[in-house]
Design an enzyme around this catalytic site. Structure first.
Site, PDB file in Angstrom:
ATOM      1  N   ASP A  77       0.869  -1.167   0.000  1.00  0.00           N
ATOM      2  CA  ASP A  77       0.000   0.000   0.000  1.00  0.00           C
ATOM      3  C   ASP A  77       0.912   1.224   0.000  1.00  0.00           C
ATOM      4  OD1 ASP A  77      -2.363   1.580   0.309  1.00  0.00           O
ATOM      5  OD2 ASP A  77      -1.947   1.721   2.448  1.00  0.00           O
ATOM      6  N   LEU A  78       0.357   2.381  -0.279  1.00  0.00           N
ATOM      7  CA  LEU A  78       1.158   3.607  -0.332  1.00  0.00           C
ATOM      8  C   LEU A  78       0.931   4.497   0.887  1.00  0.00           C
ATOM      9  CD1 LEU A  78       3.044   5.537  -1.947  1.00  0.00           C
ATOM     10  CD2 LEU A  78       0.965   6.459  -3.005  1.00  0.00           C
ATOM     11  N   ASP A  79      -0.293   4.945   1.043  1.00  0.00           N
ATOM     12  CA  ASP A  79      -0.602   5.909   2.103  1.00  0.00           C
ATOM     13  C   ASP A  79      -0.467   5.278   3.485  1.00  0.00           C
ATOM     14  OD1 ASP A  79      -1.197   7.701   0.104  1.00  0.00           O
ATOM     15  OD2 ASP A  79      -3.341   7.275   0.140  1.00  0.00           O
ATOM     16  N   THR A 136       0.872  10.387   3.203  1.00  0.00           N
ATOM     17  CA  THR A 136      -0.102  11.197   2.475  1.00  0.00           C
ATOM     18  C   THR A 136      -1.486  11.056   3.099  1.00  0.00           C
ATOM     19  OG1 THR A 136      -0.424   9.399   0.905  1.00  0.00           O
ATOM     20  CG2 THR A 136       1.120  11.121   0.279  1.00  0.00           C
ATOM     21  N   LYS A 182      -9.653   5.462   5.383  1.00  0.00           N
ATOM     22  CA  LYS A 182      -8.327   4.972   5.003  1.00  0.00           C
ATOM     23  C   LYS A 182      -8.420   3.748   4.098  1.00  0.00           C
ATOM     24  CE  LYS A 182      -5.751   6.579   9.071  1.00  0.00           C
ATOM     25  NZ  LYS A 182      -4.948   6.158  10.247  1.00  0.00           N
ATOM     26  N   SER A 194      -2.175   0.421  -4.462  1.00  0.00           N
ATOM     27  CA  SER A 194      -2.778   1.595  -3.839  1.00  0.00           C
ATOM     28  C   SER A 194      -4.072   1.960  -4.550  1.00  0.00           C
ATOM     29  CB  SER A 194      -1.807   2.790  -3.911  1.00  0.00           C
ATOM     30  OG  SER A 194      -2.451   3.981  -3.507  1.00  0.00           O
ATOM     31  N   ALA A 195      -5.073   2.328  -3.769  1.00  0.00           N
ATOM     32  CA  ALA A 195      -6.340   2.773  -4.344  1.00  0.00           C
ATOM     33  C   ALA A 195      -6.241   4.188  -4.905  1.00  0.00           C
ATOM     34  CB  ALA A 195      -7.440   2.721  -3.279  1.00  0.00           C
ATOM     35  N   LYS A 213     -10.938  -2.160  -1.553  1.00  0.00           N
ATOM     36  CA  LYS A 213     -10.645  -2.834  -0.297  1.00  0.00           C
ATOM     37  C   LYS A 213     -11.854  -2.694   0.627  1.00  0.00           C
ATOM     38  CE  LYS A 213      -5.855  -1.256  -0.841  1.00  0.00           C
ATOM     39  NZ  LYS A 213      -4.796  -0.364  -0.300  1.00  0.00           N
ATOM     40  N   GLU A 255       0.287  -3.068   4.789  1.00  0.00           N
ATOM     41  CA  GLU A 255      -0.826  -2.130   4.897  1.00  0.00           C
ATOM     42  C   GLU A 255      -0.823  -1.414   6.235  1.00  0.00           C
ATOM     43  OE1 GLU A 255      -3.501  -0.661   3.921  1.00  0.00           O
ATOM     44  OE2 GLU A 255      -4.018  -1.470   1.941  1.00  0.00           O
ATOM     45  N   ASP A 256      -1.537  -0.290   6.291  1.00  0.00           N
ATOM     46  CA  ASP A 256      -1.709   0.408   7.565  1.00  0.00           C
ATOM     47  C   ASP A 256      -3.176   0.522   7.946  1.00  0.00           C
ATOM     48  OD1 ASP A 256      -2.184   3.916   7.156  1.00  0.00           O
ATOM     49  OD2 ASP A 256      -2.398   2.419   5.587  1.00  0.00           O
TER      50      ASP A 256
END
Length: 224
Positions: free
Chosen positions: A13-15, A21, A49, A120-121, A151, A175-176
């Protein structure tokens, strides 16, 4: 759970994992919530999120019982306004915005021959990676515009494994968000949750901060 020796790739995942971000998303969505008259709180922020832009807007409107108060065109306009506010913040990013330990971890993965993909979404992930100077690590990234489900559906993480030509059981997803961890688990990958262990209790492995994300720590957790 797979063994450490089974793992050949990592799907990120990115964020909240590579960069924060998430704070920019929160700020931009808060502005939208204020505009439509929906009270903002941390619970609402957490619920957004890891999910798509339109799903996030719909959650905000549902919170204020306003899901039928706007036409589809008006909803698109609100989502576009949010994205413009977000991009203003993103364009100010530099490599200094990479979360602690992530640069070192990506280099270690590359040096050890692990494959990497991005799940990432966010439609803005290519811009974010460019600003961070990390594009070279993620030449393979899921295009969120091609997805049918967001997700916690596993589609995005399954696609991330497919891009690496790996079986999901050979991949670790990072993931976070609880929705993201659920997606990783449903995809059949080993899940690493970064953040609050209670919120991310369904993750196979929990690290409270990104500096703990190392191959040695992952191996120790998987070999227990």
């Amino acid at each position: 759970m797979a063994t450490f020796e089974d793992i050949k790739g990592f799907v990120f995942d990115l964020d909240g994992v590579i960069t924060d971000t998430a704070a920019f998303h929160t700020q931009a969505w808060h502005q939208v919530a204020d505009k439509v008259g929906v009270e903002w709180d941390d619970q609402l922020g957490d619920a957004l999120k890891g999910i798509s832009r339109m799903d996030s807007l719909n959650l905000i409107l549902e919170r204020g019982n306003k899901e039928n108060a706007f036409t589809e065109d008006e909803k698109v306009s609100l989502a576009t306004e949010k994205n413009e506010n977000y991009l203003t913040l993103v364009n100010q990013m530099t490599p200094a915005n990479i979360l602690p330990g992530i640069s070192e971890f990506l280099v270690a993965l590359q040096d050890q021959g692990y494959q990497m993909s991005l799940a990432s979404a966010s439609k803005n992930s290519p811009l974010v990676l460019k600003k961070l100077g990390l594009s070279r690590f993620f030449t393979k990234a899921v295009d969120p515009t091609t997805l049918k489900h967001g997700k916690p559906d596993p589609e995005i993480f399954r696609r991330g494994a497919e891009l690496l030509a790996l079986d999901p059981s050979q991949c670790i997803g990072v993931e976070d968000a609880a929705a993201g961890v659920a997606a990783i688990n449903a995809a059949g990958e080993t899940s690493i949750g970064i953040g609050n262990p209670e919120t991310l209790a369904s993750a196979d492995i929990n690290f409270t901060k990104t500096t703990l994300l190392t191959l040695d720590n992952i191996k120790s957790a998987m070999d227990r």
